[in-house]
Design a protein around this motif. Structure first.
Motif, PDB file in Angstrom:
ATOM      1  N   UNK A   1       0.769  -1.276  -0.066  1.00  0.00           N
ATOM      2  CA  UNK A   1       0.018   0.131  -0.187  1.00  0.00           C
ATOM      3  C   UNK A   1       0.902   1.335   0.070  1.00  0.00           C
ATOM      4  N   UNK A   2       1.721   1.120   0.848  1.00  0.00           N
ATOM      5  CA  UNK A   2       2.860   2.314   0.715  1.00  0.00           C
ATOM      6  C   UNK A   2       3.331   2.344  -0.913  1.00  0.00           C
ATOM      7  N   UNK A   3       3.892   1.319  -1.444  1.00  0.00           N
ATOM      8  CA  UNK A   3       4.389   1.710  -2.787  1.00  0.00           C
ATOM      9  C   UNK A   3       3.313   2.354  -3.705  1.00  0.00           C
ATOM     10  N   UNK A   4       2.197   1.780  -3.408  1.00  0.00           N
ATOM     11  CA  UNK A   4       1.149   2.271  -4.193  1.00  0.00           C
ATOM     12  C   UNK A   4       0.486   3.784  -4.015  1.00  0.00           C
ATOM     13  N   UNK A   5       0.860   4.118  -2.704  1.00  0.00           N
ATOM     14  CA  UNK A   5       0.730   5.428  -2.269  1.00  0.00           C
ATOM     15  C   UNK A   5       1.795   6.360  -2.983  1.00  0.00           C
ATOM     16  N   UNK A   6       2.939   6.072  -3.147  1.00  0.00           N
ATOM     17  CA  UNK A   6       3.915   6.597  -3.659  1.00  0.00           C
ATOM     18  C   UNK A   6       3.918   6.840  -5.208  1.00  0.00           C
ATOM     19  N   UNK A   7       3.321   5.586  -5.829  1.00  0.00           N
ATOM     20  CA  UNK A   7       2.993   5.688  -7.158  1.00  0.00           C
ATOM     21  C   UNK A   7       2.225   6.893  -7.671  1.00  0.00           C
ATOM     22  N   UNK A   8       1.069   7.171  -6.850  1.00  0.00           N
ATOM     23  CA  UNK A   8      -0.058   8.141  -6.935  1.00  0.00           C
ATOM     24  C   UNK A   8       0.544   9.428  -6.478  1.00  0.00           C
ATOM     25  N   UNK A   9       1.341   9.522  -5.304  1.00  0.00           N
ATOM     26  CA  UNK A   9       1.851  10.737  -4.718  1.00  0.00           C
ATOM     27  C   UNK A   9       2.887  11.441  -5.743  1.00  0.00           C
ATOM     28  N   UNK A  10       3.457  10.795  -6.352  1.00  0.00           N
ATOM     29  CA  UNK A  10       4.380  11.274  -7.359  1.00  0.00           C
ATOM     30  C   UNK A  10       4.075  11.387  -8.681  1.00  0.00           C
ATOM     31  N   UNK A  11       2.763  11.056  -9.181  1.00  0.00           N
ATOM     32  CA  UNK A  11       2.113  10.984 -10.532  1.00  0.00           C
ATOM     33  C   UNK A  11       3.256  10.393 -11.432  1.00  0.00           C
ATOM     34  N   UNK A  12       3.377   9.306 -11.236  1.00  0.00           N
ATOM     35  CA  UNK A  12       4.667   8.562 -11.903  1.00  0.00           C
ATOM     36  C   UNK A  12       3.829   8.041 -13.290  1.00  0.00           C
ATOM     37  N   UNK A  13       4.663   7.755 -14.519  1.00  0.00           N
ATOM     38  CA  UNK A  13       4.054   7.418 -15.766  1.00  0.00           C
ATOM     39  C   UNK A  13       4.282   5.782 -15.736  1.00  0.00           C
ATOM     40  N   UNK A  14       2.862   4.945 -15.062  1.00  0.00           N
ATOM     41  CA  UNK A  14       3.176   3.985 -14.785  1.00  0.00           C
ATOM     42  C   UNK A  14       2.873   3.555 -13.449  1.00  0.00           C
ATOM     43  N   UNK A  15       3.183   2.377 -12.890  1.00  0.00           N
ATOM     44  CA  UNK A  15       3.090   1.844 -11.670  1.00  0.00           C
ATOM     45  C   UNK A  15       4.322   1.086 -11.263  1.00  0.00           C
ATOM     46  N   UNK A  16       4.723   0.934  -9.927  1.00  0.00           N
ATOM     47  CA  UNK A  16       5.958   0.047  -9.580  1.00  0.00           C
ATOM     48  C   UNK A  16       5.139  -0.829  -8.558  1.00  0.00           C
ATOM     49  N   UNK A  17       5.463  -2.137  -8.642  1.00  0.00           N
ATOM     50  CA  UNK A  17       5.040  -3.125  -7.729  1.00  0.00           C
ATOM     51  C   UNK A  17       6.207  -4.031  -7.262  1.00  0.00           C
ATOM     52  N   UNK A  18       6.202  -4.202  -5.955  1.00  0.00           N
ATOM     53  CA  UNK A  18       7.010  -5.638  -5.302  1.00  0.00           C
ATOM     54  C   UNK A  18       6.502  -6.536  -6.020  1.00  0.00           C
ATOM     55  N   UNK A  19       7.217  -7.724  -6.172  1.00  0.00           N
ATOM     56  CA  UNK A  19       6.587  -8.829  -6.858  1.00  0.00           C
ATOM     57  C   UNK A  19       5.883  -9.665  -5.941  1.00  0.00           C
ATOM     58  N   UNK A  20       6.281  -9.633  -4.535  1.00  0.00           N
ATOM     59  CA  UNK A  20       5.778  -9.974  -3.295  1.00  0.00           C
ATOM     60  C   UNK A  20       5.950  -9.295  -2.127  1.00  0.00           C
TER      61      UNK A  20
END
Length: 363
Positions: A144-163
């Protein structure tokens, strides 16, 4: 001291959330046109970790914003390793690098997120890693923290840990010696007979599996063979999902061997390990064809690192494996304050080669 810093970082996160701090700028009309073009780009799943994946992302974000970066979580070194040991959180370093790479203004954001404290209790920690730690503490969950950072910084795409499970790399050498952990694997990579992760039943994030369902292209690498790319493929459910997908799978081979980890290995050896972990051969492989300057080659030889080039025999072996080989100039040489002249994949050259191949596949 650490708790004070986390409090400051939490405040910074809240300011981000309310839009008081912005990294984006530009003319709205041009920005809308660019976003429209990028939104129509192919859906890409890029699998890897470390410097290689972030380099790739910096290039392909200029062609599409439909990107999901799937990042390995086995890092044990530096700031990431300390945070993993002291806080029980998954290592944030590779995730941080990928988020910065996909940001609109990646160079400025990278400077901020890569800022590294040089004294006191925080010595060696990067600001970006601590920021991810703070968001994880706030949200109670790393994904959830990574997802928030994705939105927070308006990145082009998204980053996910594999697990989000704590997994450990394990291996066995050709002489039967057991090795454990990323650091040990990186030293004995060229001697490995087999490699796996524990726990054996670790599961990938559901969002990672969903991303594969939506993908038009799957990219594997570039990056450290045994410690960045393959760890993702050692989760059986993820490897099976990739293997069963009928979209093109493209392996991007490194430009150089890595000391110890891939010492003495050629391009075919890299492909064989990727194929074994994936359960099938990739459809395409992209390799560098650009001649590396002699002085750079000599400097890297001193570090026990050698260029990876194709010869006639390797081309024939790859062809017989049913893989289409794409050779392209991919070299980028730049000055680094700590390392001097450094050799990497050129993000733009690599992205151009990938999207030429994608257009060729579509035709």
């Amino acid at each position: 001291m650490m708790n004070f810093v986390l409090g400051v970082l939490t405040t910074l996160v809240i300011l981000f959330m309310f839009g008081r701090i912005k990294f984006r700028s530009g003319r709205p009309v041009i920005e809308r046109a660019i976003n429209r073009r990028l939104s129509n780009g192919p859906y890409i799943v890029a699998v890897g970790g470390g410097t290689g994946l972030s380099t790739l992302l910096r290039g392909i974000k200029g062609f599409t914003r439909n990107i999901t970066a799937v990042v390995a979580v086995t890092d044990e070194g530096g700031s990431s390793g300390r945070i993993r040991n002291e806080w029980g959180m998954l290592p944030p370093g590779d995730v941080r690098n990928c988020i910065a790479a996909l940001a609109e203004n990646d160079s400025e954001l990278r400077k901020i997120l890569d800022f590294r404290f040089d004294r006191g209790e925080l010595s060696g920690h990067s600001l970006g890693n601590l920021l991810l730690l703070a968001v994880t503490e706030m949200s109670g969950d790393f994904s959830r923290a990574v997802e928030k950072m994705n939105h927070l910084l308006s990145i082009r795409g998204r980053v996910l840990p594999v697990t989000t499970e704590g997994i450990t790399l394990m291996g066995r050498t050709k002489t039967g010696e057991s090795v454990k952990g990323e650091l040990d694997i990186s030293v004995h990579g060229h001697e490995l007979q087999e490699i796996w992760v524990e726990p054996l039943n670790a599961r990938p994030l559901p969002e990672v599996l969903s991303a594969v369902d939506e993908a038009d292209v799957i990219l594997l690498g570039p990056g450290s063979l045994f410690t960045s790319v393959i760890p993702n493929l050692l989760l059986p459910d993820f490897a099976d999902k990739l293997k069963d997908s009928d979209v093109p799978k493209i392996y991007i081979c490194n430009v150089m061997t890595q000391p110890d980890e891939t010492h003495g290995m050629n391009i075919v050896n890299h492909i064989e390990w990727i194929s074994a972990a994936l359960g099938c051969a990739p459809d395409f492989v992209i390799v560098n064809s650009e001649q590396i300057p002699d002085d750079i080659v000599e400097a890297y030889k001193a570090k026990d690192s050698y260029p990876l080039y194709l010869d006639y025999h390797q081309r024939e072996v790859i062809k017989n494996m049913g893989i289409i080989c794409v050779e392209a100039p991919l070299v980028w040489i730049f000055e680094n304050e700590k390392e001097g002249r450094v050799l990497r994949h050129d993000p733009q050259k690599l992205a151009s080669a990938i999207f030429r191949l994608i257009r060729r596949i579509e035709d």
